[in-house]
Scaffold this active site. Structure first.
Site, short mmCIF file in Angstrom:
data_model
loop_
_atom_site.label_atom_id
_atom_site.label_comp_id
_atom_site.label_asym_id
_atom_site.label_seq_id
_atom_site.Cartn_x
_atom_site.Cartn_y
_atom_site.Cartn_z
N GLY A 76 44.30 32.32 42.78
CA GLY A 76 44.32 32.95 41.47
C GLY A 76 44.31 34.46 41.60
CD GLN A 80 41.72 39.68 41.39
OE1 GLN A 80 42.26 38.74 40.84
NE2 GLN A 80 41.03 39.54 42.52
CB CYS A 118 36.81 37.31 44.42
SG CYS A 118 37.70 38.43 43.34
CG LEU A 119 42.71 37.09 46.61
CD1 LEU A 119 44.13 37.09 46.06
CD2 LEU A 119 42.69 36.71 48.09
CG HIS A 145 36.99 33.71 39.79
ND1 HIS A 145 36.08 33.76 40.83
CD2 HIS A 145 37.85 34.74 40.02
CE1 HIS A 145 36.37 34.78 41.61
NE2 HIS A 145 37.46 35.38 41.16
CD GLU A 146 41.61 34.57 39.19
OE1 GLU A 146 41.74 35.80 39.03
OE2 GLU A 146 41.29 34.05 40.28
CG HIS A 175 39.06 39.23 38.01
ND1 HIS A 175 38.41 40.15 38.79
CD2 HIS A 175 39.24 38.14 38.79
CE1 HIS A 175 38.20 39.63 40.00
NE2 HIS A 175 38.69 38.40 40.02
ZN ZN Z 1 38.52 37.15 41.64
#
Ligand code: ZN
Length: 178
Positions: free
Chosen positions: A46, A51, A99-100, A141-142, A145
């Site tokens: 995701g 991000q 998470c990236l 989660h996304e 952000h």
């Molecule tokens: Zn994330």
């Protein structure tokens, strides 16, 4: 198509509240394509636009779950534009999240197990569906952000500090090795 640089904590841009998408135009289509390229390359399941530094309410998700027979990951790219959670279940589930933007760090986070969500796809079609399992967790989660929230914000201060310390150490070790 391009792989975009991913912003990592503690970059203050990750704390931005993203704004709704108003038009589905060529720029947005390009952003979506680039976000998929970036997510698959990372690799991740995701990615939110912020991000890659774009404060728009756009997410891409692909759980890439393995085929039952061949075991090969099946691609199922899904884009969520202006997503909303209409309802969350009282029942919660716990997943190990990463998470990236917090690279290589993982921790258990508890969230509603099922959510009713609405979103627009890249053709402007509105969807409303009940989501569960990893997809429900990943969407939540996304969507965090989009509000400037990271999964580590759901941890106790002690756990968060430990995780960030590990991240700092990993970055130092990587810098030495490079
Ligand atoms: Zn994330």
């Amino acid at each position: 198509m391009a792989i975009l640089p991913i912003i990592e904590t503690p970059d203050p841009r990750l704390r931005t509240i993203s704004t709704p998408v108003e038009a589905i135009d060529a720029d947005l289509q390009r952003l979506i394509d680039d976000m998929f390229d970036t997510m698959y390359d990372a690799p991740g399941i995701g990615l939110a636009a912020i991000q890659v530094g774009v404060p728009k309410r756009v997410l891409v998700i692909d759980l890439q779950e393995p085929d039952q027979e061949s075991g090969e990951a099946i691609r199922n790219p899904t884009v969520f534009i202006n997503p909303q959670i209409l309802e969350g279940s009282e029942e919660h589930s716990v997943y190990q999240e990463g998470c990236l933007s917090v690279p290589d760090q993982y921790a258990e986070v508890e969230r509603p197990a099922t959510v009713r969500a609405s979103w627009m796809d890249r053709n402007g079609v509105i969807h409303e569906e009940q989501l569960s399992g990893l997809l429900a967790t990943c969407l939540q989660h996304e969507m965090d952000h989009l509000e400037g929230i990271l999964f580590i914000d759901h941890l106790s201060r002690l756990k968060r500090d430990m995780l960030l310390k590990k991240l700092t150490k990993a970055r130092k070790d990587n810098a030495k090795a490079a």
